[in-house]
Design a protein around this motif. Structure first.
Motif, PDB file in Angstrom:
ATOM      1  N   ARG A 299      45.482  27.227  73.131  1.00  0.00           N
ATOM      2  CA  ARG A 299      44.696  28.151  73.943  1.00  0.00           C
ATOM      3  C   ARG A 299      43.549  27.456  74.665  1.00  0.00           C
ATOM      4  O   ARG A 299      43.167  27.849  75.763  1.00  0.00           O
ATOM      5  CB  ARG A 299      44.186  29.299  73.060  1.00  0.00           C
TER       6      ARG A 299
ATOM      7  N   ARG B 299      42.839  27.401  78.719  1.00  0.00           N
ATOM      8  CA  ARG B 299      41.524  27.712  79.300  1.00  0.00           C
ATOM      9  C   ARG B 299      41.072  26.593  80.243  1.00  0.00           C
ATOM     10  O   ARG B 299      40.623  26.861  81.377  1.00  0.00           O
ATOM     11  CB  ARG B 299      40.491  27.889  78.198  1.00  0.00           C
TER      12      ARG B 299
ATOM     13  N   PRO C  71      39.578  31.963  74.654  1.00  0.00           N
ATOM     14  CA  PRO C  71      40.614  32.065  73.623  1.00  0.00           C
ATOM     15  C   PRO C  71      40.210  33.077  72.559  1.00  0.00           C
ATOM     16  O   PRO C  71      39.031  33.175  72.189  1.00  0.00           O
ATOM     17  CB  PRO C  71      40.683  30.651  73.052  1.00  0.00           C
TER      18      PRO C  71
ATOM     19  N   HIS D 160      44.005  35.214  75.214  1.00  0.00           N
ATOM     20  CA  HIS D 160      42.607  35.083  75.636  1.00  0.00           C
ATOM     21  C   HIS D 160      42.089  36.360  76.264  1.00  0.00           C
ATOM     22  O   HIS D 160      42.852  37.236  76.662  1.00  0.00           O
ATOM     23  CB  HIS D 160      42.444  33.919  76.630  1.00  0.00           C
TER      24      HIS D 160
END
Length: 531
Positions: A316, A320, A330, A501
């Protein structure tokens, strides 16, 4: 008793209120200017009660209003109802603003409100009905032209939040109409700051200012909402001066936008969670295969260990940093930390591909399997890019993954028919707390209770439903918070939903035009002002 904001509510909103006041005073006297705004997703219908889909709601906000509404931080404030009273645990009384006119000049009355609460249940053919927000009301009583009472079967603390999603329409103007009629202008009789002029599907919506609006008139006499799903094209329209503002700045262009002195950039962490929904209900799933592409007789996604392995395989932080350009947070929750029901014990799942491989082997899939990940390609920030990145991560642990991206209008219609084995979707907590995604996305499918309206994978855990039901009928906030946090933990730990997220929303404007960023991601032309 009269329901008033708590001191905590007031403290948390002092800054937002101060900013809003500055924007109000900065707004020019109503002028003859036209404002053009580029939106990233087109609505599927003009009927404000047809489909609980964000692009539809976002557009409806301009022409229709609700009894109560949300401010920029997703806190409930007065709308068409100027006050409300909880007469007893089951009865709510709302006092309507007097002198509010519909766009056809007729007065809005409590009879129109009663009809607006009934109409969503009568809608035919909706992929996601809005009567989930009216299910709790078992009786509507018109006291007088400006007073209405709602009775619920059980104590229901979320009634105010639910009512922020139900638009008030004219009984006279909408009775007997089909949802398709609205696209031509029939039934488009609201109380909002703008009046419907013309709708060209997938292209634009034209509106004129409501000169008889009961509230503060917006600055722009004419508004055109352009629907431009392609991010680069949307930004190009802003740079060329074809529009004065856009939503959802394409992430590859963020640096360029930040550096441009002629553009102002606004952003805010939204209440929208982006997540994966695995098919946990069917023994055989349509897009699950072996490594050679042959259908599997047994659906591996029914095994919690497999779902946990898929979550562990997702980096994650990399999404991002490399895909979202920082425009995501996240998460392993269904709402951001600022909203009620957030569970701090649910930490972001650590990226662990080796651990994921071991889990797959333990579950009986040492060589993995194949699947197709379906995703919208024009709805969320980098939705298809995120899906492609996840597919690569899955392939590294032996789960050979293909991606099929579809326009949201097609994607949602197929998703509602349970056509996917694994899909990507987003959900905004419209009620301002985690009960919104829990009952819509994770609760066992039960239309009579308003549960599971967007539970496209038909996930069902009765233990979670028990906790959610208790929470929805619990007035004490402390007890309700614990119930909602425990319910969320059941869903997440079971892998019924796999959060990725919280989305960060962006807006860009030509220099000299300002906007207050909203947690709910909504883009309102009437809230853009000249500085």
């Amino acid at each position: 008793m009269r329901l008033l904001p708590s001191s905590k509510f007031v403290r948390n909103n002092l800054l937002a209120s101060a900013l809003a006041a500055l924007f109000v005073f900065a707004a020019p006297v109503a002028s003859a200017q036209e404002f053009k705004l580029a939106m990233s997703s087109p609505p599927t219908s003009m009927d404000p009660h047809f489909y609980n889909l964000f692009p539809n709601l976002n557009v409806s906000d301009h022409m229709f209003e609700t009894l109560v509404t949300m401010d920029a931080d997703s806190k409930v404030i007065a709308g068409l109802a100027e006050s409300w009273t909880l007469i007893n645990n089951l009865t709510w009384e709302f006092k309507l603003r007097k002198g509010v006119k519909f766009h056809d000049g007729s007065e809005m009355t409590a009879d129109d409100v009663a009809w607006s609460m009934e109409r969503p249940s009568l809608i035919v053919g909706s992929p996601g009905k809005m009567d989930v927000y009216t299910k709790a009301i078992i009786n509507k009583k018109v006291i007088d032209a400006h007073t209405i009472r709602f009775t619920t079967k059980e104590p229901y603390p979320l009634l105010l939040a639910d009512l922020t999603s139900i638009y008030i329409v004219s009984r006279k103007a909408t009775t007997g109409l089909s949802s398709d009629d609205f696209s031509s202008g029939k039934g488009m009789v609201g109380t909002g700051p703008y009046k419907f002029v013309k709708f060209q599907r997938d292209d634009r919506l034209e509106m004129d200012r409501n000169e008889a609006y009961w509230g503060k008139k917006p600055a722009w006499s004419k508004v055109t909402l352009r629907f431009i799903p392609n991010g680069s094209t949307r930004l190009a329209a802003l740079l060329a001066g074809d529009v004065q503002a856009i939503e959802n700045v394409p992430t590859p262009d963020l640096a360029k936008v930040r550096a441009d002195p002629n553009i102002s950039l606004y952003s805010k962490v939204s209440h929208r969670v982006i997540y994966l929904f695995p098919d946990t209900a069917r023994e055989k799933s349509p897009f699950i295969t072996d490594k050679d592409g042959k259908p599997l007789d047994k659906n591996p996604l029914q095994d919690q260990r497999v779902r946990a392995a898929l979550s562990m395989a997702i980096n994650r932080d990399a999404i991002r940093d490399r895909v979202m350009e920082g425009l995501s947070e996240p998460t392993n929750n269904l709402v951001p930390a600022t909203l009620f029901g957030y569970n701090p014990a649910l930490k972001v799942v650590k990226y662990d591909p080796e651990g994921a491989k071991k889990l797959l082997a333990t579950a009986g899939y040492p060589n993995g399997f194949g699947l197709t990940l379906h995703t919208p390609n024009n709805r969320y920030v980098n939705d298809e890019k995120v899906a492609q990145t996840i597919a690569q991560m899955f392939s590294r642990i032996g789960v050979a993954t293909k991606v099929e991206g579809l326009p949201m209008s097609i994607y949602s219609a197929r998703g509602a028919k349970q056509e996917y084995s694994l899909g990507l979707l987003g959900w905004g907590a419209q009620t301002g707390e985690v009960s919104s995604p829990l009952r819509a996305l994770a609760a066992c499918d039960n239309p009579a209770r308003g549960f599971g309206g967007f539970n496209w994978a038909k996930y069902c855990n009765p233990k979670m439903d028990v906790l959610l039901t208790q929470a929805l009928n619990t007035v004490d906030d402390k007890a309700r918070l614990k119930l909602l946090q425990d319910a969320t933990a059941i869903v997440i730990n079971d892998g019924g939903l796999i959060p990725l997220h919280q989305q960060v929303t962006t807006w860009a404007t030509k220099k000299g035009i300002a906007y207050i960023p909203r947690t709910d991601e909504r883009t309102h032309a009437y809230q853009f002002v000249q500085q």
